[in-house]
Write a protein that holds these residues in place. Sequence first.
Motif, PDB file in Angstrom:
ATOM      1  N   ARG A 157       0.834  -1.191   0.000  1.00 34.47           N
ATOM      2  CA  ARG A 157       0.000   0.000   0.000  1.00 34.47           C
ATOM      3  C   ARG A 157       0.875   1.250   0.000  1.00 34.47           C
ATOM      4  O   ARG A 157       1.967   1.268   0.580  1.00 34.47           O
ATOM      5  N   SER A 158       0.394   2.291  -0.634  1.00 38.55           N
ATOM      6  CA  SER A 158       1.057   3.585  -0.597  1.00 38.55           C
ATOM      7  C   SER A 158       0.732   4.251   0.741  1.00 38.55           C
ATOM      8  O   SER A 158      -0.434   4.297   1.148  1.00 38.55           O
ATOM      9  N   ARG A 159       1.745   4.744   1.426  1.00 35.82           N
ATOM     10  CA  ARG A 159       1.549   5.323   2.758  1.00 35.82           C
ATOM     11  C   ARG A 159       2.039   6.769   2.766  1.00 35.82           C
ATOM     12  O   ARG A 159       3.191   7.028   2.419  1.00 35.82           O
ATOM     13  N   SER A 160       1.158   7.658   3.180  1.00 34.61           N
ATOM     14  CA  SER A 160       1.481   9.082   3.178  1.00 34.61           C
ATOM     15  C   SER A 160       1.023   9.731   4.474  1.00 34.61           C
ATOM     16  O   SER A 160      -0.030   9.377   5.026  1.00 34.61           O
ATOM     17  N   VAL A 161       1.819  10.675   4.930  1.00 32.39           N
ATOM     18  CA  VAL A 161       1.437  11.550   6.040  1.00 32.39           C
ATOM     19  C   VAL A 161       1.345  12.964   5.493  1.00 32.39           C
ATOM     20  O   VAL A 161       2.268  13.438   4.824  1.00 32.39           O
ATOM     21  N   ILE A 162       0.226  13.623   5.743  1.00 35.46           N
ATOM     22  CA  ILE A 162       0.100  15.037   5.416  1.00 35.46           C
ATOM     23  C   ILE A 162       0.224  15.797   6.731  1.00 35.46           C
ATOM     24  O   ILE A 162      -0.674  15.765   7.576  1.00 35.46           O
ATOM     25  N   LEU A 163       1.362  16.437   6.902  1.00 36.64           N
ATOM     26  CA  LEU A 163       1.705  17.125   8.139  1.00 36.64           C
ATOM     27  C   LEU A 163       1.413  18.609   7.990  1.00 36.64           C
ATOM     28  O   LEU A 163       2.010  19.287   7.151  1.00 36.64           O
ATOM     29  N   VAL A 164       0.494  19.095   8.786  1.00 37.24           N
ATOM     30  CA  VAL A 164       0.107  20.511   8.735  1.00 37.24           C
ATOM     31  C   VAL A 164       0.585  21.174  10.021  1.00 37.24           C
ATOM     32  O   VAL A 164       0.044  20.928  11.100  1.00 37.24           O
ATOM     33  N   THR A 165       1.601  21.998   9.917  1.00 35.86           N
ATOM     34  CA  THR A 165       2.178  22.661  11.084  1.00 35.86           C
ATOM     35  C   THR A 165       2.978  23.877  10.647  1.00 35.86           C
ATOM     36  O   THR A 165       3.472  23.935   9.518  1.00 35.86           O
ATOM     37  N   ASP A 166       3.090  24.847  11.557  1.00 39.58           N
ATOM     38  CA  ASP A 166       3.957  26.002  11.271  1.00 39.58           C
ATOM     39  C   ASP A 166       5.363  25.786  11.814  1.00 39.58           C
ATOM     40  O   ASP A 166       6.228  26.671  11.709  1.00 39.58           O
ATOM     41  N   ASN A 167       5.613  24.618  12.450  1.00 42.05           N
ATOM     42  CA  ASN A 167       6.940  24.220  12.912  1.00 42.05           C
ATOM     43  C   ASN A 167       7.493  25.168  13.982  1.00 42.05           C
ATOM     44  O   ASN A 167       8.705  25.302  14.139  1.00 42.05           O
ATOM     45  N   LEU A 168       6.607  25.793  14.717  1.00 47.98           N
ATOM     46  CA  LEU A 168       7.038  26.665  15.822  1.00 47.98           C
ATOM     47  C   LEU A 168       7.079  25.840  17.104  1.00 47.98           C
ATOM     48  O   LEU A 168       6.115  25.775  17.865  1.00 47.98           O
ATOM     49  N   ILE A 169       8.208  25.187  17.331  1.00 48.17           N
ATOM     50  CA  ILE A 169       8.349  24.240  18.429  1.00 48.17           C
ATOM     51  C   ILE A 169       8.679  24.987  19.710  1.00 48.17           C
ATOM     52  O   ILE A 169       9.556  25.866  19.741  1.00 48.17           O
ATOM     53  N   ALA A 170       7.983  24.634  20.787  1.00 45.09           N
ATOM     54  CA  ALA A 170       8.237  25.243  22.092  1.00 45.09           C
ATOM     55  C   ALA A 170       8.243  24.140  23.142  1.00 45.09           C
ATOM     56  O   ALA A 170       7.179  23.662  23.554  1.00 45.09           O
ATOM     57  N   GLY A 171       9.419  23.694  23.564  1.00 39.80           N
ATOM     58  CA  GLY A 171       9.490  22.661  24.579  1.00 39.80           C
ATOM     59  C   GLY A 171      10.485  21.570  24.213  1.00 39.80           C
ATOM     60  O   GLY A 171      11.204  21.652  23.208  1.00 39.80           O
ATOM     61  N   GLU A 172      10.531  20.551  25.062  1.00 36.57           N
ATOM     62  CA  GLU A 172      11.498  19.463  24.920  1.00 36.57           C
ATOM     63  C   GLU A 172      10.849  18.296  24.184  1.00 36.57           C
ATOM     64  O   GLU A 172       9.836  17.748  24.617  1.00 36.57           O
ATOM     65  N   GLN A 173      11.447  17.893  23.057  1.00 33.29           N
ATOM     66  CA  GLN A 173      10.901  16.812  22.244  1.00 33.29           C
ATOM     67  C   GLN A 173      11.636  15.504  22.501  1.00 33.29           C
ATOM     68  O   GLN A 173      12.827  15.504  22.841  1.00 33.29           O
ATOM     69  N   ILE A 174      10.940  14.392  22.309  1.00 31.80           N
ATOM     70  CA  ILE A 174      11.580  13.078  22.321  1.00 31.80           C
ATOM     71  C   ILE A 174      12.271  12.844  20.976  1.00 31.80           C
ATOM     72  O   ILE A 174      13.403  12.364  20.917  1.00 31.80           O
ATOM     73  N   PHE A 175      11.572  13.175  19.882  1.00 30.62           N
ATOM     74  CA  PHE A 175      12.115  13.087  18.527  1.00 30.62           C
ATOM     75  C   PHE A 175      12.286  14.495  17.974  1.00 30.62           C
ATOM     76  O   PHE A 175      11.358  15.303  18.050  1.00 30.62           O
ATOM     77  N   THR A 176      13.451  14.758  17.418  1.00 31.62           N
ATOM     78  CA  THR A 176      13.576  15.992  16.649  1.00 31.62           C
ATOM     79  C   THR A 176      12.862  15.786  15.311  1.00 31.62           C
ATOM     80  O   THR A 176      12.553  14.655  14.919  1.00 31.62           O
ATOM     81  N   LEU A 177      12.624  16.870  14.610  1.00 27.91           N
ATOM     82  CA  LEU A 177      11.947  16.741  13.315  1.00 27.91           C
ATOM     83  C   LEU A 177      12.771  15.891  12.343  1.00 27.91           C
ATOM     84  O   LEU A 177      12.198  15.013  11.669  1.00 27.91           O
ATOM     85  N   PRO A 178      14.085  16.070  12.213  1.00 26.34           N
ATOM     86  CA  PRO A 178      14.857  15.198  11.319  1.00 26.34           C
ATOM     87  C   PRO A 178      14.793  13.729  11.737  1.00 26.34           C
ATOM     88  O   PRO A 178      14.729  12.836  10.888  1.00 26.34           O
ATOM     89  N   GLU A 179      14.819  13.461  13.044  1.00 22.35           N
ATOM     90  CA  GLU A 179      14.726  12.075  13.504  1.00 22.35           C
ATOM     91  C   GLU A 179      13.366  11.461  13.160  1.00 22.35           C
ATOM     92  O   GLU A 179      13.281  10.299  12.740  1.00 22.35           O
ATOM     93  N   ALA A 180      12.325  12.253  13.320  1.00 18.33           N
ATOM     94  CA  ALA A 180      10.991  11.757  12.964  1.00 18.33           C
ATOM     95  C   ALA A 180      10.882  11.526  11.465  1.00 18.33           C
ATOM     96  O   ALA A 180      10.260  10.555  11.007  1.00 18.33           O
TER      97      ALA A 180
END
Length: 328
Positions: A203-226
Amino acid sequence: MEVIFWWMPLLWLLVIAGVVAVLLWLRRKRAGADSSSLPIANSERLTSLPGYARALRRYRALLAGVCASIVILLLVGIGLTMRFASVDVRQPELKSRDIVLCLDVSGSMIDYDSEVVDVFSDLADEFEGERISLVIFNASAVTYFPLTSDYDYIQRQFAKLQEEFVSPDQSYYEGTLIGDGSSLVGDGLASCATKFDAPDDPRSRSVILVTDNLIAGEQIFTLPEAGQLAADRNVRVYGINPGDSSAKSYLDELATEFKQVVEATGGGYFALEDPENIPAIVDAITAEQAALMKGPVQLVRTDEPGFFVLLAFLGVAGLFVLAWRLRR
């Protein structure tokens, strides 16, 4: 070509034999009870007349035609009940696209999220075989509904979310505030990338991510890692970034990172200033890829009654015309 009910002629023969037997019995019974008929003297003078002979021949011909029409209709009935059919083996191709709509529901994103949900609500009416899931995130991610192709259910969930967007209670964000910070995009994308089941299905798998990427706080995954997690799972990420506009040039670095991450997955990046552009963007995303799967093999039987319908038309027409002439 095959005959589905090949045994029907035997049943028809039994029915016809029964009807003939009953008619013969009734005729014998009537003949035995009728003793009032008397012979007519010198009837040969009438039957030897040329006009009588012509009328008799015409009568017999018309009667033979009526009988022939009845036989034709009888054969048509037998043919139709036997069901002559053509047989074809088909293996349909099914579009198989899984889409996870991944929405950042932090305060700055609600207007854009509402537009995206509205567009997907319209698209769901046109989908066939695609499965859709909705995940919302802020400090934590919540699956609003899992992958499903039940489009009535999907429409109800979209309508419910739209109502929650404008509700004073704002219940849509329940469960998304468990964490340290807000708009944790890396964690949100990682959660969305793990929502796909049946990894062995093509199957074709897609994520449509809608965000302004204004991160505030401590993440478990960084965006590149995700993004790498998504790529490892053969998930394409398409990013819609309302924060990337000429009026927000100070966000260029965040937009550049966002773009690099989604394009590395084989997806695409879309900057956005006007929410009305979202329908065109989503159309481009959904048109880009759809894996084709072979459906189950199907044995298709198609009734072929055309020949018998034509015979039935001819038989009925002949019967009406001949019966009318016979009556005259």
